[in-house]
Design an enzyme around this catalytic site. Structure first.
Site, PDB file in Angstrom:
ATOM      1  N   TYR A 256       0.845  -1.200   0.000  1.00 25.33           N
ATOM      2  CA  TYR A 256       0.000   0.000   0.000  1.00 25.33           C
ATOM      3  C   TYR A 256       0.877   1.246   0.000  1.00 25.33           C
ATOM      4  O   TYR A 256       2.036   1.236   0.432  1.00 25.33           O
ATOM      5  CB  TYR A 256      -0.958   0.021   1.198  1.00 25.33           C
TER       6      TYR A 256
ATOM      7  N   SER B 249       7.242   2.007  15.427  1.00 25.07           N
ATOM      8  CA  SER B 249       7.275   1.093  14.283  1.00 25.07           C
ATOM      9  C   SER B 249       6.144   1.351  13.299  1.00 25.07           C
ATOM     10  O   SER B 249       6.056   0.677  12.274  1.00 25.07           O
ATOM     11  CB  SER B 249       7.230  -0.357  14.765  1.00 25.07           C
ATOM     12  N   GLY B 250       5.266   2.301  13.576  1.00 28.28           N
ATOM     13  CA  GLY B 250       4.278   2.693  12.579  1.00 28.28           C
ATOM     14  C   GLY B 250       2.835   2.416  12.918  1.00 28.28           C
ATOM     15  O   GLY B 250       1.974   2.459  12.035  1.00 28.28           O
TER      16      GLY B 250
ATOM     17  N   HIS C 247      -5.938   6.489  13.056  1.00 32.15           N
ATOM     18  CA  HIS C 247      -6.005   7.468  11.969  1.00 32.15           C
ATOM     19  C   HIS C 247      -7.290   7.313  11.153  1.00 32.15           C
ATOM     20  O   HIS C 247      -8.039   6.343  11.283  1.00 32.15           O
ATOM     21  CB  HIS C 247      -4.783   7.333  11.055  1.00 32.15           C
TER      22      HIS C 247
ATOM     23  N   CYS D 112      -2.834  -0.762  12.194  1.00 34.42           N
ATOM     24  CA  CYS D 112      -3.324   0.492  12.748  1.00 34.42           C
ATOM     25  C   CYS D 112      -4.792   0.366  13.145  1.00 34.42           C
ATOM     26  O   CYS D 112      -5.481  -0.575  12.771  1.00 34.42           O
ATOM     27  CB  CYS D 112      -3.168   1.625  11.728  1.00 34.42           C
TER      28      CYS D 112
END
Length: 420
Positions: free
Chosen positions: A309, A322-323, A327, A345
Site C-alpha cells: 500500500y 514502528s508505525g 487514523h 493500525c
C-alpha cells in the site's frame, strides 16, 4: 520527594523533667537548660574537615563530627551546600559521633550546623564552613531529561538520557539517587534502568490529572567513579491534563474514549487483520500528525505484493515508533465496527479521526484489548512502560531491590537518617 536529610533527637518533656531533677517543672520553665541561648560548642566537638583558611576538603572523604569524651553529646547535624543539596548522615545513638553517608560534591561550598548538649543539658551550637577541591578528572556525566517542558497525558513517563554509560550497580545507585522527581500531588514512583545510558521514571499508577512534575539532577560535582564526575543538567517541569484513557476492543471493533473516569465517546473501528494483528496492551500517544504518507515497504511489505500500500493518511495519532497509528481510514468505513482489515493500525472514519485527533494529547493512554497480536513491547517502540507490573518495575531500580511498595532504601536514608 523532599530530600532534607537530617537526624533529630527528640526528648519529651517528661523525660527532660526526670533527667534534670525536681527543680525543673515544665518544658517552658525558666530553669530549663533548653530555653537558654545555645553556647559555642567549638570546644565540645571535633571535626575532620579543613579549618585553615584557603584549605579545601577532599570530596572523596566522608565528613565526621565527634563529641569530645565526657563533655556532652551531639543532638543534630545538618550539612548543606550552597545550592541547597543536603548531605545525608548517621548519628550514633549515644550522640558521640555523626558521619556522612552520601558523597560530597567537588568544588562546592558547605555549611555544617552542629547542635549539642553538655552534661547539664544546656544546648550548644557550632556552625562550620568549608570548600571542597575541584574534580581530579574533567570527564563529566551529562543528563538530559525528557520529554520537553509542556502539558502531557497521565501516562507520560519521564526519561533521563545519560551521555556516558553507567554499568556498575553501586554507581547506578549513586546516579539514580541524585535524579529527583517531585510531583504535586505526590505519588509513589521509581526509576527503571532501560539501558546503561537510559532511565525511565513512572508512578505506581498513572499520574494524577492536573499534576505538576518537577525533575532535576543533584549530580553536579559528585564523583561517580575515579574517572567520571557528575555534570550540570537542565531541570524539567511538566504538567498533566485531564485523565484521558482510550480502550480499543479489537474483537468488538469498538474504541471507547474516557475522560476523568467518564465515558465520553464510542467509535466503530477496524484493527489489524490476521498476520498484521494490532499489539495488545497499553501504549502512550507519541505524537500527532495531520498528514502522513504511509507505505507498506516501510514495515517490510514487498512492493507489488497483495498487501502492498501507498496511501495519504490524515489525522494520524502515533502510538508506536514502528508505525502503529490511530487514523482516518475512509477506504475501510464499511468494515469499521464489524471486521478487522488493517495492517495493524486502528482505522476510523475521517470525521471520527478528526474528533479523536482533537481530543488527545501526547502522553494519553491508548490501550488495546482482545487482539490476537503480540504484547506491546515495554521499551524501544514507544512507551510500553505501563505493561510492566509494579513489582517487576521496582527490580529495574538500583535502589529498591524489587520491594513492591514504600520508598526506596536510598530515599529512606535521604529523608530521615536513622540513628546507629
Amino acid at each position: 520527594m523532599n530530600h532534607i536529610a537530617r537526624t533529630r533527637t527528640v526528648v519529651s518533656c517528661t523525660l527532660l523533667v526526670t533527667a534534670l531533677g525536681a527543680g525543673v517543672t515544665a518544658c517552658g520553665s525558666d530553669g530549663n537548660p533548653l530555653s537558654a541561648r545555645p553556647y559555642d560548642a567549638a570546644d565540645l566537638i571535633s571535626f575532620n574537615g579543613p579549618t585553615e583558611a584557603g584549605k579545601r576538603a577532599d570530596p572523596d572523604k566522608p565528613l565526621e563530627v565527634t563529641a569530645n569524651s565526657g563533655e556532652g553529646r551531639i543532638t543534630d547535624v545538618t550539612a548543606q551546600d550552597s545550592t541547597g543539596r543536603y548531605v545525608t548522615g548517621e548519628l550514633a545513638a549515644d550522640g558521640s559521633r555523626w558521619h556522612s553517608t552520601s558523597p560530597l560534591a567537588a568544588n562546592a561550598h558547605y555549611t555544617v550546623t552542629v547542635s549539642t548538649e553538655d552534661e547539664d543539658g544546656a544546648p550548644g551550637r557550632k556552625v562550620l564552613t568549608f570548600d571542597t577541591s575541584k574534580p581530579t578528572s574533567k570527564k563529566t556525566l551529562g543528563v538530559t531529561f525528557g520529554p520537553g517542558t509542556g502539558t502531557y497525558g497521565v501516562g507520560q513517563p519521564v526519561t533521563a538520557q545519560l551521555d556516558q554509560p553507567v554499568k556498575d550497580k553501586a554507581q547506578r545507585a549513586l546516579v539514580e539517587r541524585a535524579l529527583r522527581v517531585d510531583s504535586v500531588p505526590a505519588v509513589p514512583g521509581s526509576w527503571y534502568w532501560v539501558s546503561d545510558k537510559e532511565l525511565h521514571y513512572r508512578p505506581k499508577e498513572y499520574w494524577p490529572a492536573h499534576a505538576t512534575i518537577r525533575v532535576h539532577s543533584n549530580l553536579d560535582g559528585v564523583k561517580i567513579s575515579d574517572r567520571l564526575w557528575g555534570g550540570k543538567s537542565k531541570a524539567l517541569k511538566l504538567t498533566t491534563g485531564d485523565r484521558v484513557e482510550v480502550v480499543t476492543d479489537a474483537a468488538a471493533h469498538q474504541l471507547t474514549y474516557y475522560k476523568n473516569g467518564q465515558q465520553i465517546e464510542q467509535i466503530p473501528v477496524t484493527t489489524g487483520k490476521p498476520g498484521f494483528e494490532t499489539r495488545n496492551g497499553v501504549k502512550v500517544v507519541l505524537e500527532k500528525q495531520y498528514f502522513v504518507r504511509m507505505r507498506g515497504s516501510t514495515v517490510g511489505i514487498a512492493e507489488g505484493s497483495s498487501d502492498s500500500y501507498d496511501l495519504p493518511v490524515y489525522y494520524a495519532t502515533r502510538v508506536t515508533w514502528s508505525g502503529e497509528y490511530v487514523h482516518a481510514a475512509p477506504w475501510s468505513v464499511g468494515s469499521q465496527g464489524s471486521a478487522n482489515v488493517s495492517h495493524g493500525c486502528t482505522g476510523m472514519s475521517t470525521a471520527n479521526a478528526e474528533w479523536f485527533f482533537d481530543n488527545v494529547r501526547e502522553g494519553d493512554i491508548v490501550k488495546v484489548v482482545n487482539s490476537q497480536g503480540d504484547p506491546m513491547e515495554p521499551f524501544g517502540n514507544g512507551f510500553g512502560d505501563w505493561n510492566v507490573d509494579w513489582t517487576k518495575w521496582r527490580t529495574g531500580s538500583a535502589l529498591t531491590d524489587g520491594t513492591p511498595d514504600g520508598p526506596a532504601p536510598g530515599d529512606a536514608v535521604r529523608l530521615q537518617p536513622t540513628a546507629v
